[in-house]
Write an enzyme that holds these catalytic residues in place. Structure first.
Site, PDB file in Angstrom:
ATOM      1  N   ASP A 191      -3.988  11.890   3.969  1.00 40.39           N
ATOM      2  CA  ASP A 191      -5.191  11.298   4.567  1.00 40.39           C
ATOM      3  C   ASP A 191      -5.866  12.366   5.411  1.00 40.39           C
ATOM      4  OD1 ASP A 191      -7.059   9.360   5.849  1.00 40.39           O
ATOM      5  OD2 ASP A 191      -5.737   7.893   4.920  1.00 40.39           O
ATOM      6  N   HIS A 254     -10.890  10.060   2.430  1.00 41.07           N
ATOM      7  CA  HIS A 254      -9.647  10.246   3.206  1.00 41.07           C
ATOM      8  C   HIS A 254      -8.985  11.576   2.880  1.00 41.07           C
ATOM      9  CE1 HIS A 254      -9.360   6.140   4.946  1.00 41.07           C
ATOM     10  NE2 HIS A 254     -10.063   5.808   3.866  1.00 41.07           N
ATOM     11  N   GLU A 318     -12.867   3.285   0.643  1.00 39.33           N
ATOM     12  CA  GLU A 318     -13.767   3.803   1.673  1.00 39.33           C
ATOM     13  C   GLU A 318     -14.337   5.176   1.314  1.00 39.33           C
ATOM     14  OE1 GLU A 318     -12.104   1.695   5.648  1.00 39.33           O
ATOM     15  OE2 GLU A 318     -10.835   3.286   4.899  1.00 39.33           O
TER      16      GLU A 318
HETATM   17  C1  ACM Z   1      -7.744   0.514   3.526  1.00 40.38           C
HETATM   18  O1  ACM Z   1      -7.401  -0.243   4.448  1.00 40.38           O
HETATM   19  N1  ACM Z   1      -8.581   1.514   3.756  1.00 40.38           N
HETATM   20  C2  ACM Z   1      -7.273   0.325   2.180  1.00 40.38           C
END
Ligand code: ACM
Ligand code: ZN
Length: 538
Positions: A191, A254, A318
């Site tokens: 991440d 991420h 996201e």
């Molecule tokens: C998430 O909570 N971004 C999958």
């Protein structure tokens, strides 16, 4: 005391003991089995066990588990002497994870698949935990249990990318969740805050990406990564406890940790922006970067060799398409060439290529399910996910739509609806975590328990639901004690949602069965949160 009074006194003791026993020997079963009944008759005496008969491929491990349980609960070291017998039989025809326990006066028989036998021992442990009166006397009431899970996928996701968890802490966590019949541990390994898995062909990923605090050394929650050797050992440790580890590499968003090591994998117009591990930005991997596909070819090949699971989770959540691909000349040209109207359509090419790599390594992909947020666009529930991808529903309120669309489009689905399973949300007013930068709603244990993974849909509309996942996002969770504080006891509610059929579940029953388990977690050194709000005395 004269004889009559003595007799009455004994009778009274017998009735009290009998009543407690009758109430208690199923009182710590969690998750609740499919069928559990107590029978009349004299208890089985552990002190008279002369023999444990066990024929399975890993008899030693299983016998060791059993003898440890009996020693821990009763202080008896099996086998002792006498005519009582414990028979453990692996049945090749038994359904995976199913088992039976039959306790009679002289014999305990445990039957099932390998994984079922492991779970039978966990249930047996809870019988001893709940039946305090009998257990302190080395006895087990006559009980018959038949059990099998409602769902095959019962997962917890840990997030050592945000705050690193030493491997020994993960093993401790595995020991705890195995008691409650979880069978998957998903590790969120990459991440913005860290790249936590050694990739031998690209050492920069950990040399740079694993160090959120470059001056912080190897101690503490910011820095660290797992070697491949450690992960292979962890896989085996988990497998013995019937837990499969699924690795997660989050792309294309991420991704600051990989971009800090390889800045040129991002869109070129953002090349000069600072990329610092631990500083969340909305930077993404460029859909046009040939080198990104090459690097992930290496990464996925190595990851596939470490983890025997058939799944690799590739994130997909996201992704800030409008701040990256929409403004990138290369991505725009790619869009035009493909005849796409919107930059989010490039997800088709991006994941098409990444999934080819996954398939080449004989794996299947899991992705977080995005609906109207970034991919595809608002109010237009196109569903361009490639076939053969398992999706995870997570965004609050979008789960009903996600269940419907995955069914229509033929995807398997895992249930991690934020309203019930996001265990980084606080459990009570003013409770931890102490920072809350994304407005996390309070998620009480009762709210967690309310999850019915089928969302009460007709049978034909929920066949594709494979199970549940509790998520332990760790932006604000710095170590295993905090993980345990957030996870326990709510994680037990999700364990029951994944394992037990609705007819065997009730909030009132769960609360009662929780109490001896809290006691037991404390004895194991688990830093759970005391759910004072559900105490019958509050
Ligand atoms: C998430 O909570 N971004 C999958
Ligand atoms: Zn680009």
């Amino acid at each position: 005391m004269n004889k009559t009074i003595l007799y009455l006194w004994f009778l009274l003791q017998f009735i009290i003991a009998g009543t407690i026993t009758a109430q208690d020997n199923l009182s710590a079963l969690l998750p609740m089995p499919l069928k559990a009944e107590q029978r009349d008759g004299r208890s089985f005496e552990l002190n008279n066990v002369g023999e444990i008969e066990c024929q399975m491929s890993d008899s030693l491990f299983i016998i060791n588990e059993l003898t440890n349980i009996v020693k821990y609960r009763t202080d008896i070291e099996l086998p002792v002497k006498g005519g009582n017998k414990i028979i453990i039989k692996e049945e090749s025809s038994a359904l995976p994870e199913s088992y039976k326990i039959d306790i009679s006066k002289k014999r305990i028989t445990i039957e099932g698949s390998r994984s079922g036998i492991y779970y039978a021992l966990k249930t047996f442990d809870q019988i001893l935990l709940g039946d305090v009166t009998n257990t302190t006397n080395g006895k087990v009431a006559q009980i018959y249990i038949e059990d099998a899970p409602r769902y095959t996928h019962r997962a917890v996701m840990l997030d050592p990318a945000r705050h690193f968890l030493p491997i020994e802490d993960i093993k401790f966590f595995i020991d705890q969740i195995a008691k409650y019949k979880y069978n998957i541990l998903q590790l969120h390994l990459t991440d913005d805050q860290g790249w936590r898995i050694e990739i031998k062909s690209h050492p920069a990923l950990t040399n740079i990406g694993a160090f959120r605090n470059p001056n912080g050394g190897n101690k503490g929650p910011d820095n660290g990564y797992y070697t491949q050797k450690q992960l292979k050992e962890l896989v085996n440790y988990a497998a013995a406890r019937n837990i499969e580890i699924i690795p997660e590499l989050d792309i294309p968003g991420h991704s600051v940790a990989i971009l800090a090591a390889y800045p040129h994998l991002g869109c070129s117009f953002r090349q000069n922006e600072k990329k610092e591990v631990g500083h969340t930005t909305n930077m993404m991997i460029c859909a046009h970067s040939e080198e990104a596909y090459c690097v992930y070819e290496d990464i996925i090949r190595e990851v596939a060799q470490i983890f025997p699971s058939k799944f690799i989770h590739l994130g997909g959540d996201e992704a800030a398409v409008n701040e990256n691909w929409a403004k990138c000349d290369d991505c725009k040209a790619m869009m035009k060439k493909a005849g796409y109207a919107k930059p989010s359509d490039l997800m088709n090419i991006f994941f098409g290529r990444m999934l080819d790599i996954v398939h080449k390594n004989n794996k299947k992909a899991i992705l977080w399910c995005e609906l109207d947020n970034m991919w595809p666009p608002a109010n237009n529930y196109l569903f361009p996910y490639p076939k053969d991808v398992t999706l995870v529903t997570w965004r609050n309120a979008l789960t009903p739509k996600c269940i419907e669309l995955t069914r229509i489009n033929g995807h398997n689905l895992i249930m991690a609806p934020g309203e019930h399973t996001y265990l980084d949300y606080p459990q009570w007013h003013n409770d931890l975590p102490e920072f809350n930068n994304w407005g996390m709603p309070i998620t009480t244990i009762e709210q967690t328990y309310k999850l019915d993974p089928s969302y009460n849909l007709p049978a034909e509309e929920q066949q594709h639901i494979q199970g549940v996942m509790a998520t332990m996002w760790a932006e604000a969770i710095k170590d295993i004690n905090r993980v345990n504080y957030m996870f326990f006891p709510r994680g037990l509610a999700i364990a029951e949602a994944g394992w037990s059929i609705m007819q065997q579940r009730s909030w009132e029953g769960f609360k009662k069965r929780l109490m001896p388990n809290l006691n037991d977690l404390m004895r194991s050194g688990v830093s759970f949160r005391v759910p004072f709000e559900i105490s019958p005395r509050r």
